[in-house]
Structures are given as C-alpha cells and as structure tokens.
Scaffold this motif. Structure first.
Motif, PDB file in Angstrom:
ATOM      1  N   ASP A  41       0.826  -1.211   0.000  1.00  0.00           N
ATOM      2  CA  ASP A  41       0.000   0.000   0.000  1.00  0.00           C
ATOM      3  C   ASP A  41       0.857   1.257   0.000  1.00  0.00           C
ATOM      4  OD1 ASP A  41      -2.174  -1.668   0.041  1.00  0.00           O
ATOM      5  OD2 ASP A  41      -2.649  -1.346   2.160  1.00  0.00           O
ATOM      6  N   ALA A  42       1.957   1.245   0.749  1.00  0.00           N
ATOM      7  CA  ALA A  42       2.834   2.416   0.798  1.00  0.00           C
ATOM      8  C   ALA A  42       3.485   2.652  -0.560  1.00  0.00           C
ATOM      9  CB  ALA A  42       3.894   2.226   1.881  1.00  0.00           C
ATOM     10  N   VAL A  43       3.939   1.578  -1.198  1.00  0.00           N
ATOM     11  CA  VAL A  43       4.538   1.703  -2.529  1.00  0.00           C
ATOM     12  C   VAL A  43       3.511   2.237  -3.510  1.00  0.00           C
ATOM     13  CG1 VAL A  43       5.531   0.396  -4.456  1.00  0.00           C
ATOM     14  CG2 VAL A  43       6.255  -0.105  -2.113  1.00  0.00           C
ATOM     15  N   ARG A  44       2.290   1.753  -3.427  1.00  0.00           N
ATOM     16  CA  ARG A  44       1.238   2.204  -4.339  1.00  0.00           C
ATOM     17  C   ARG A  44       0.927   3.683  -4.131  1.00  0.00           C
ATOM     18  NH1 ARG A  44      -2.723  -0.389  -7.574  1.00  0.00           N
ATOM     19  NH2 ARG A  44      -3.774   1.284  -8.702  1.00  0.00           N
ATOM     20  N   ARG A  45       0.890   4.140  -2.879  1.00  0.00           N
ATOM     21  CA  ARG A  45       0.621   5.559  -2.612  1.00  0.00           C
ATOM     22  C   ARG A  45       1.697   6.435  -3.239  1.00  0.00           C
ATOM     23  NH1 ARG A  45      -0.322   3.814   2.562  1.00  0.00           N
ATOM     24  NH2 ARG A  45       1.619   4.771   3.313  1.00  0.00           N
ATOM     25  N   ALA A  46       2.958   6.036  -3.071  1.00  0.00           N
ATOM     26  CA  ALA A  46       4.053   6.825  -3.628  1.00  0.00           C
ATOM     27  C   ALA A  46       3.971   6.846  -5.148  1.00  0.00           C
ATOM     28  CB  ALA A  46       5.388   6.243  -3.168  1.00  0.00           C
ATOM     29  N   HIS A  47       3.688   5.698  -5.730  1.00  0.00           N
ATOM     30  CA  HIS A  47       3.577   5.602  -7.178  1.00  0.00           C
ATOM     31  C   HIS A  47       2.432   6.462  -7.696  1.00  0.00           C
ATOM     32  CE1 HIS A  47       2.267   3.770 -11.000  1.00  0.00           C
ATOM     33  NE2 HIS A  47       3.549   3.505 -11.185  1.00  0.00           N
ATOM     34  N   ASP A  48       1.279   6.384  -7.032  1.00  0.00           N
ATOM     35  CA  ASP A  48       0.111   7.147  -7.466  1.00  0.00           C
ATOM     36  C   ASP A  48       0.336   8.651  -7.321  1.00  0.00           C
ATOM     37  OD1 ASP A  48      -1.106   4.776  -8.021  1.00  0.00           O
ATOM     38  OD2 ASP A  48      -2.477   4.807  -6.303  1.00  0.00           O
ATOM     39  N   ALA A  49       1.235   9.022  -6.389  1.00  0.00           N
ATOM     40  CA  ALA A  49       1.534  10.441  -6.176  1.00  0.00           C
ATOM     41  C   ALA A  49       2.596  10.958  -7.141  1.00  0.00           C
ATOM     42  CB  ALA A  49       1.982  10.668  -4.739  1.00  0.00           C
ATOM     43  N   GLY A  50       3.114  10.083  -7.998  1.00  0.00           N
ATOM     44  CA  GLY A  50       4.052  10.528  -9.012  1.00  0.00           C
ATOM     45  C   GLY A  50       5.487  10.101  -8.827  1.00  0.00           C
ATOM     46  N   ALA A  51       5.813   9.400  -7.745  1.00  0.00           N
ATOM     47  CA  ALA A  51       7.180   8.920  -7.550  1.00  0.00           C
ATOM     48  C   ALA A  51       7.461   7.748  -8.489  1.00  0.00           C
ATOM     49  CB  ALA A  51       7.391   8.486  -6.108  1.00  0.00           C
ATOM     50  N   HIS A  52       8.677   7.682  -8.996  1.00  0.00           N
ATOM     51  CA  HIS A  52       9.098   6.533  -9.786  1.00  0.00           C
ATOM     52  C   HIS A  52       9.566   5.432  -8.833  1.00  0.00           C
ATOM     53  CE1 HIS A  52       8.986   8.568 -13.710  1.00  0.00           C
ATOM     54  NE2 HIS A  52       9.410   9.637 -13.050  1.00  0.00           N
ATOM     55  N   VAL A  53       8.970   4.259  -8.916  1.00  0.00           N
ATOM     56  CA  VAL A  53       9.353   3.121  -8.090  1.00  0.00           C
ATOM     57  C   VAL A  53      10.249   2.206  -8.914  1.00  0.00           C
ATOM     58  CG1 VAL A  53       8.530   1.091  -6.837  1.00  0.00           C
ATOM     59  CG2 VAL A  53       7.244   3.258  -6.718  1.00  0.00           C
ATOM     60  N   VAL A  54      11.454   1.935  -8.402  1.00  0.00           N
ATOM     61  CA  VAL A  54      12.421   1.106  -9.118  1.00  0.00           C
ATOM     62  C   VAL A  54      12.866  -0.032  -8.204  1.00  0.00           C
ATOM     63  CG1 VAL A  54      14.636   1.041 -10.317  1.00  0.00           C
ATOM     64  CG2 VAL A  54      13.225   3.119 -10.421  1.00  0.00           C
ATOM     65  N   LEU A  55      12.702  -1.262  -8.642  1.00  0.00           N
ATOM     66  CA  LEU A  55      13.223  -2.399  -7.905  1.00  0.00           C
ATOM     67  C   LEU A  55      14.710  -2.535  -8.213  1.00  0.00           C
ATOM     68  CD1 LEU A  55      10.408  -5.070  -8.419  1.00  0.00           C
ATOM     69  CD2 LEU A  55      10.667  -3.388  -6.586  1.00  0.00           C
ATOM     70  N   ALA A  56      15.515  -2.810  -7.182  1.00  0.00           N
ATOM     71  CA  ALA A  56      16.962  -2.953  -7.352  1.00  0.00           C
ATOM     72  C   ALA A  56      17.417  -4.144  -6.530  1.00  0.00           C
ATOM     73  CB  ALA A  56      17.687  -1.687  -6.912  1.00  0.00           C
ATOM     74  N   SER A  57      17.874  -5.197  -7.206  1.00  0.00           N
ATOM     75  CA  SER A  57      18.146  -6.454  -6.513  1.00  0.00           C
ATOM     76  C   SER A  57      19.351  -7.172  -7.104  1.00  0.00           C
ATOM     77  CB  SER A  57      16.912  -7.365  -6.612  1.00  0.00           C
ATOM     78  OG  SER A  57      17.155  -8.637  -6.067  1.00  0.00           O
ATOM     79  N   GLY A  58      19.888  -8.092  -6.324  1.00  0.00           N
ATOM     80  CA  GLY A  58      20.907  -8.993  -6.843  1.00  0.00           C
ATOM     81  C   GLY A  58      20.295 -10.110  -7.663  1.00  0.00           C
ATOM     82  N   ARG A  59      18.978 -10.231  -7.618  1.00  0.00           N
ATOM     83  CA  ARG A  59      18.310 -11.274  -8.396  1.00  0.00           C
ATOM     84  C   ARG A  59      18.508 -11.046  -9.897  1.00  0.00           C
ATOM     85  NH1 ARG A  59      12.467 -13.192  -6.238  1.00  0.00           N
ATOM     86  NH2 ARG A  59      12.824 -13.213  -3.984  1.00  0.00           N
ATOM     87  N   SER A  60      18.404 -12.128 -10.641  1.00  0.00           N
ATOM     88  CA  SER A  60      18.422 -12.030 -12.096  1.00  0.00           C
ATOM     89  C   SER A  60      17.084 -11.472 -12.566  1.00  0.00           C
ATOM     90  CB  SER A  60      18.659 -13.410 -12.710  1.00  0.00           C
ATOM     91  OG  SER A  60      17.602 -14.281 -12.351  1.00  0.00           O
ATOM     92  N   PRO A  61      17.002 -10.995 -13.824  1.00  0.00           N
ATOM     93  CA  PRO A  61      15.735 -10.429 -14.303  1.00  0.00           C
ATOM     94  C   PRO A  61      14.532 -11.348 -14.125  1.00  0.00           C
ATOM     95  CG  PRO A  61      17.487  -9.824 -15.802  1.00  0.00           C
ATOM     96  CD  PRO A  61      18.088 -10.776 -14.804  1.00  0.00           C
ATOM     97  N   HIS A  62      14.670 -12.624 -14.520  1.00  0.00           N
ATOM     98  CA  HIS A  62      13.496 -13.498 -14.424  1.00  0.00           C
ATOM     99  C   HIS A  62      13.121 -13.799 -12.977  1.00  0.00           C
ATOM    100  CE1 HIS A  62      16.805 -16.547 -14.467  1.00  0.00           C
ATOM    101  NE2 HIS A  62      16.045 -17.110 -13.563  1.00  0.00           N
TER     102      HIS A  62
END
Length: 282
Positions: A41-62
C-alpha cells in the motif's frame, strides 16, 4: 542528506527485494514470496503520487518479475495507462523495463580469472551463471529455493567461456565471514564482488553496483541522485545507500550496512520499508 529535510520528497524510490520487500524465512536463505499489505500500500501511494518506483536487486531479471507483479502497480497489466517499471537486476549489471521484460542496458565481464582463482583455494564451491529466460547454468545443484528457474548442469570452463553479467559462488558449508576473508585474500582483480548474508559471493564487472544501475535509470528519467530514496538491507546495497540522496537501512541489516545509511528504519518483519515510504507519502 543536506539541510532542508522537512521540504524534501523523493522523486524516485529504489527498493531492494529480499529483506526489504520480502521477509526472510529463518534458517533457509530464502524469502517468502509475498509483499506485506502495508508495504504494498505504501509503494502504491508513492507511485500514485508521481514517484518513480524502481526495484533494485541482486536477483536475475526473471527472478524479479514475479515480485514486480506482486506490487500490482498501474502499467503492470495489459490495458493499464501506466508506464512499465524500471528494474535494476543482477546487482546493477542489467537494467530492464517490465512488462514486457525488455533489457535496455547490460554490463558484462570476463569472469574466468576470478572463478579459477576461487576454485584453486576453494574447489568445492558451487558456481552459477544466469541463463536468461531459463534459470541458471550451474556446476552442481544449489540448495532448494536459492535460485529461480531451472538449473542446467554445465562444466565450469563452459560457464565462464564467454563474457557474463554476473557469477554466483556459493558454499553451504561455509559462512559469510569465510567468504569475506577469501575475497580479501584473493583480491579478485578485474572484478567487483559482494558477499551476502551467507557464504554467497556475487562477482560483477568493475564499477558495477546497484548504484551504477540506478544512476542509469535516473539519467533516463532526468532525476538527480539527491532526489532518490533508497532502502535496502544487504552488503550489495551499500553503494546504493551512499549514492542516494537518502539511503535507509532496514532494521535487521548488519552494522556495515547501517553505517552506510543516512537512517535506519524498522526491520522487514515490522514493515520497515512501509514506515519509511509513509514518512514522505502518508
């Protein structure tokens, strides 16, 4: 962070996955594949307010797209009006948009010398290289749940015969401290490295980190590092936390990570990411 904290609001929010969005399963070296409602919900609020949400991980793309789906942001379903997400994978070596998965930037390197040096000192280690869209090519199977996708058994010489974006070194019988000592002793010239929570070593191209991947995204979006909020818990988050205008460590992070951050939030088990994001997007 500079003065003026009370008027500052992040334009880009960079989020680690394991230990930040997803909580750890104690003793198993993996995470629950579920984003808590408060965090989502917090991520969604930030996104809806215009913030760019970027995932950053050591995981591979898939290994990241399923988590992106869990966030259920606009643009994630066909017919939505939102833009595809920017995602930084493989500790910064791969940057892609999703959906659909479209790689827009990739860094590669010759991992053979470093892998050979490690094997001379530690011949029993497990070695893995991503096979995009399939899983990983490995010299022997990894513990269940540690890698996403299929594991294709491959000779080490073939794993590092070509340039790669990342190599994973793993030994379930060792500790993170063992691997920190190994990496320091070897130097691993020509590569950068990061040690995880366990005896897990990621080899990467020199100068590549989550910070470098995020810098690529920020440049594309016309956003300064000073306007970025980054949240993470692992050693592979240190460069990202230092680069961002505000770097926040999760409460369970080791001291080395906490020292690199501007602030420390609650642990992943207490929705620390939601608490930090809600500070700026209540």
């Amino acid at each position: 962070m500079s003065a003026g904290l009370t008027t500052w609001r992040p334009r880009l929010i960079a989020l680690d996955i394991d230990g930040t969005l997803l909580s750890w399963i104690e003793g198993q070296g993996t995470t629950y594949e579920e984003v808590p409602a408060a965090v989502r919900d917090a991520v969604r609020r930030a996104h809806d307010a215009g913030a760019h949400v970027v995932l950053a991980s050591g995981r591979s793309p898939h290994g990241m797209v399923a988590v992106a789906d869990l966030l259920d942001l606009p643009g994630m379903d066909p017919g939505d009006d939102g833009d595809p997400l920017w995602v930084v994978a493989s500790n910064g070596a791969v940057v892609f948009r999703y959906p659909p998965l479209e790689v827009v930037h990739e860094e590669t390197f010759d991992a053979r010398p470093a892998v050979e040096a490690i094997l001379r000192e530690h011949p029993s280690v497990l070695v893995a290289v991503e096979e995009r869209g399939v899983g990983y090519r490995v010299n022997r199977p990894f513990p269940v749940g540690e890698l996403s996708g299929d594991m294709v058994i491959t000779e080490v010489a073939d794993l590092v015969a070509d340039r790669v974006s990342r190599v994973i070194i793993r030994d379930p019988e060792s500790t993170a401290e063992d691997f920190l000592d190994l990496a320091r002793r070897l130097g691993l010239h020509g590569t950068d490295y990061v040690v995880g929570w366990t005896a897990w070593l990621d080899l990467a191209p020199v100068g590549v980190s989550k910070a470098s991947g995020l810098a690529h995204v920020a440049a594309e979006l016309g956003i300064d590092a000073a306007d970025v909020l980054a949240i993470g818990d692992g050693r592979n988050d240190i460069e990202m936390l230092r680069w961002a205008g505000r770097g926040v460590a999760m409460g369970q992070a080791v001291e080395e990570v906490r020292e690199a951050a501007d602030a420390v939030t609650a642990s992943v088990y207490d929705d620390g990411a939601a608490l930090e994001i809600s500070r700026w997007y209540p």
